[in-house]
Write a protein that holds these residues in place. Structure first.
Motif, PDB file in Angstrom:
ATOM      1  N   ASN A 169       1.669  -7.943   0.673  1.00  0.00           N
ATOM      2  CA  ASN A 169       2.767  -8.628   1.373  1.00  0.00           C
ATOM      3  C   ASN A 169       3.165  -9.949   0.732  1.00  0.00           C
ATOM      4  O   ASN A 169       4.031 -10.653   1.231  1.00  0.00           O
ATOM      5  N   GLU A 204       9.989  -3.028   7.563  1.00  0.00           N
ATOM      6  CA  GLU A 204       8.863  -3.946   7.697  1.00  0.00           C
ATOM      7  C   GLU A 204       7.701  -3.255   8.391  1.00  0.00           C
ATOM      8  O   GLU A 204       7.850  -2.679   9.474  1.00  0.00           O
ATOM      9  N   GLY A 205       6.545  -3.297   7.737  1.00  0.00           N
ATOM     10  CA  GLY A 205       5.347  -2.713   8.320  1.00  0.00           C
ATOM     11  C   GLY A 205       4.721  -3.652   9.331  1.00  0.00           C
ATOM     12  O   GLY A 205       5.000  -4.856   9.363  1.00  0.00           O
ATOM     13  N   SER A 206       3.832  -3.128  10.144  1.00  0.00           N
ATOM     14  CA  SER A 206       3.200  -3.916  11.204  1.00  0.00           C
ATOM     15  C   SER A 206       1.999  -4.698  10.685  1.00  0.00           C
ATOM     16  O   SER A 206       1.475  -4.435   9.602  1.00  0.00           O
ATOM     17  N   GLY A 207       1.548  -5.650  11.489  1.00  0.00           N
ATOM     18  CA  GLY A 207       0.337  -6.386  11.170  1.00  0.00           C
ATOM     19  C   GLY A 207      -0.878  -5.474  11.141  1.00  0.00           C
ATOM     20  O   GLY A 207      -1.801  -5.676  10.345  1.00  0.00           O
ATOM     21  N   GLU A 208      -0.872  -4.453  12.008  1.00  0.00           N
ATOM     22  CA  GLU A 208      -1.987  -3.499  12.030  1.00  0.00           C
ATOM     23  C   GLU A 208      -2.079  -2.719  10.721  1.00  0.00           C
ATOM     24  O   GLU A 208      -3.172  -2.456  10.204  1.00  0.00           O
ATOM     25  N   GLU A 259      -3.724 -13.785   9.747  1.00  0.00           N
ATOM     26  CA  GLU A 259      -2.756 -13.549  10.831  1.00  0.00           C
ATOM     27  C   GLU A 259      -1.687 -14.644  10.785  1.00  0.00           C
ATOM     28  O   GLU A 259      -1.972 -15.809  11.042  1.00  0.00           O
ATOM     29  N   HIS A 280      10.326 -11.047   6.059  1.00  0.00           N
ATOM     30  CA  HIS A 280       9.396  -9.957   6.346  1.00  0.00           C
ATOM     31  C   HIS A 280       7.965 -10.367   6.010  1.00  0.00           C
ATOM     32  O   HIS A 280       7.717 -10.922   4.935  1.00  0.00           O
ATOM     33  N   ASN A 281       7.043 -10.068   6.893  1.00  0.00           N
ATOM     34  CA  ASN A 281       5.631 -10.249   6.557  1.00  0.00           C
ATOM     35  C   ASN A 281       5.202  -9.168   5.574  1.00  0.00           C
ATOM     36  O   ASN A 281       4.606  -9.451   4.537  1.00  0.00           O
ATOM     37  N   ASP A 309       2.204   3.472  11.157  1.00  0.00           N
ATOM     38  CA  ASP A 309       2.919   2.818  12.247  1.00  0.00           C
ATOM     39  C   ASP A 309       3.682   3.882  13.016  1.00  0.00           C
ATOM     40  O   ASP A 309       4.180   4.851  12.422  1.00  0.00           O
TER      41      ASP A 309
END
Length: 659
Positions: free
Chosen positions: A368, A485-489, A504, A511-512, A536
């Motif tokens: 990322n 954008e993908g998730s934090g998970e 975190e 975007h993260n 996701d």
């Protein structure tokens, strides 16, 4: 006004006697730029010594001969500082040191002659001028952000095989069997200098005992650049280098710092002596395993606890530092320890110690392109130097064949690096360069002086596209916003699986985790092979929305009429092509997801429809990218072995046969 070009004849260039050889090479670059701009076929020979009136004089003020000849000019200040003085009958380009003099030359090329610094890879040059008068002015500058600023050619599959006969690399690895051709390396080195980079890691693997590979180092050193080594080859020795060293001597032994410490010292010393003949080396210290993996993956004797592993690597790093000191006969040298993967984790836990004079390099998480947790948690020690290693290319879950790092994200990372006492060193993983010239340009401006690098995308577009700059800049912003954008998970899953320190982040203005070309390839392949992969919810819907967004950008870029000539060719081979590739890759990943889902439900007919379309998505990329293989860039994609679009298509067809 100084008449730089008059009736197709350009002013003569004088360089002071007693300059470094690489300053003369930079002056010759200026000579070639003037030649092209004036429409001449061959540049004049460079003149030396005391300048004549109505000429350009180049020199370094610490050189007495230059200082004497330039008394009436603005004097540069600060490390790597330069000053350009344009008078009615004279132009002076001066530097405080050899780097400063080169930066003055290349600033003149960029700001006075309007030569884009990445023109060797972008192919865009200004129109020929029969006459060019330059108003009296002073232009001065010095780097205000980072000390060392460099490029790292990593995962450079396209550069490696673009030009044939660069030499053979003996390596037990699926890639890099051929060495980058010297002509291509010359282009890279000149581009780095034009962007005011003073450092380069010239390849993923450099066995300096192989003449073809040493040529890469020699070319960069000849241009005055600092040269360094990949973090997987500390002391210039990778696992593969050790294998070659033993093979050349008919020896066999376990590659282990535990069981064969004496042999490790022998090879480190041998390679240190080879590297030491070059005047500017930044020594990489560390202990890694085979390829880009922890040492315990290759050495069964390494302990299982973080404390044992940290102690072993610390021992090796301190021993390497002392060895370099012994070989050079001085402690006056630069060295780095890159906190990458397991290094970051061990240092974060307090189990890794590093010599006080060695610069500690923090890394982003390549997935990322944001700093990992150790960057934020490790307390900076007073008197120690720190730097950063940043990716705009990351194999194999990040960008590789297309731009994928939002400029705002890069700026955020470099700003926080400076705020966190990491301004001694910044190096950019740039891979094959050509795909990432916009990012290279932005990085160079921010690394030089981040306070003045307010909108590097617009700066880049202005140099290349002139009156259409605002329009193309808008296209670029839409392009970066189109990524799913993908998730934090999802990011945490990747980090936990691959020894990265997940951090975190709260809400960000970008975007993260942009799902780039490498991610889409790996995601689809894991579905077809049945490998574990975090999903996701509703991935196919994310992919579809991104595909539509990229297709809209592609369509608008394609019909843009405000750009013509070489600039249009560049727009086609960069933003237009990248938009199309991402559109097709998102469709490919969506179709593989739908196809494998259908196959699991035993709906074979539906599965075949989706997977056949996925293969076509890849075929469309292969057809389209021919637009970027013209002129000097003929066969540019011959070395596509990392993403390997052709093999991706074959993998889909092979999977189809199982349904």
């Amino acid at each position: 006004m100084f008449q730089l070009i008059e009736n197709g004849k350009s002013a003569e260039i004088f360089a002071a006697d007693g300059e470094e050889s690489w300053v003369y090479l930079a002056a010759e670059d200026l000579q070639k730029d003037l030649c092209r701009l004036s429409g001449k076929e061959r540049p004049k020979p460079l003149a030396y010594g005391v300048p004549k009136a109505n000429s350009i004089f180049i020199g370094t003020v610490s050189n007495p001969q230059a200082a004497e000849a330039a008394r009436g000019a603005e004097q540069p200040t600060g490390k790597e500082g330069y000053a350009i003085t344009v008078q009615e009958n004279m132009i002076y380009i001066l530097g405080t040191d050899d780097f400063g003099t080169m930066w003055g030359i290349y600033t003149f090329c960029e700001e006075i002659l309007n030569i884009p610094p990445c023109y060797l890879f972008d192919g865009v040059l200004p129109d020929v001028r029969q006459n060019l008068a330059v108003p009296a002015q002073i232009i001065s500058g010095r780097p205000k952000s980072f000390g060392f600023r460099g490029f790292f050619l990593n995962d450079e599959d396209l550069l490696t095989e673009w030009m044939e006969n660069g030499g053979i690399r003996d390596i037990d690895y699926p890639f890099y069997g051929q060495v980058i051709h010297p002509q291509a390396m010359e282009m890279v080195a000149e581009t780095a200098l034009r962007l005011k980079m003073n450092l380069i890691i010239p390849s993923s693997f450099v066995d300096i005992c192989n003449p073809a590979e040493e040529t890469l180092v020699a070319i960069c050193a000849r241009r005055g650049l600092y040269v360094s080594q990949h973090h997987i080859e500390p002391m210039g020795v990778s696992y593969f280098t050790f294998q070659n060293y033993l093979k050349a001597r008919g020896e066999k032994c376990e590659i282990s710092f535990i069981s064969n410490r004496k042999k490790m010292f022998e090879i480190w010393r041998h390679y240190a002596q080879k590297w030491a003949k070059y005047p500017r080396v930044i020594w990489q210290l560390g202990l890694r395993g085979k390829a880009d993996r922890p040492v315990w993956h290759a050495d069964r004797l390494v302990g299982s606890t973080p404390k044992e592993r940290g102690s072993l690597i610390s021992d090796a790093i301190h021993a390497q530092y002392e060895l370099v000191k012994d070989v050079l006969g001085t402690e006056n040298f630069y060295s780095t320890a890159t906190l990458w993967m397991e290094g970051a984790d061990l240092f974060n836990q307090g189990f890794l110690t590093i010599p006080q004079k060695t610069t500690i390099i923090f890394s982003d998480i390549g997935y990322n392109q944001l700093w990992s947790d150790d960057f934020w948690r490790v307390k900076r020690e007073k008197g120690r130097s720190y730097g950063v290693y940043y990716h705009v290319q990351f194999w194999n879950w990040g960008p590789h064949l297309t731009e994928g790092t939002q400029p705002e994200k890069m700026r955020y990372c470099l700003e926080t690096a400076l705020q966190s006492a990491c301004g001694d060193y910044a190096i950019l993983n740039i891979s094959n360069i050509r795909e990432f010239t916009m990012s290279a340009f932005g990085f160079s401006k921010m690394a030089w002086d981040i306070s003045s690098a307010t909108d590097t995308v617009l700066q880049y577009c202005t140099q290349l596209y002139g009156g259409a700059a605002e329009t193309v800049c808008t296209f670029y912003r839409r392009y970066f916003n189109a990524f799913a954008e993908g998730s934090g998970e999802l990011l945490r899953w990747y980090c936990d699986r691959n020894n990265f320190n997940y951090h975190e982040y709260g809400p960000l203005p970008f975007h993260n985790l942009s799902l780039n070309d490498g991610f889409l390839r790996r995601f689809a392949q894991d579905l077809m092979t049945g490998d574990e992969h975090f999903h996701d919810p509703g991935m196919e819907k994310l992919f579809e929305a991104a595909s539509i967004g990229f297709n809209e950008v592609y369509a608008d870029v394609k019909k843009e009429s405000g750009v013509s000539g070489a600039a249009k060719a560049h727009l086609i081979s960069s933003l237009e092509l990248h938009s199309y590739v991402m559109h097709c890759l998102y469709d490919y990943a969506k179709n593989v997801k739908l196809g494998t889902d259908s196959a699991r439900r035993q709906n074979k007919q539906e599965a075949r429809v989706f997977l056949t379309q996925a293969a076509k998505n890849l075929e469309d990329i292969l057809t389209k990218r021919a637009c970027a293989e013209t002129g000097v860039f003929l066969n540019w994609y011959r070395g596509d072995k990392k993403m390997n679009i052709l093999q991706m298509k074959q993998d889909v067809l092979t999977y189809l046969k199982t349904i």
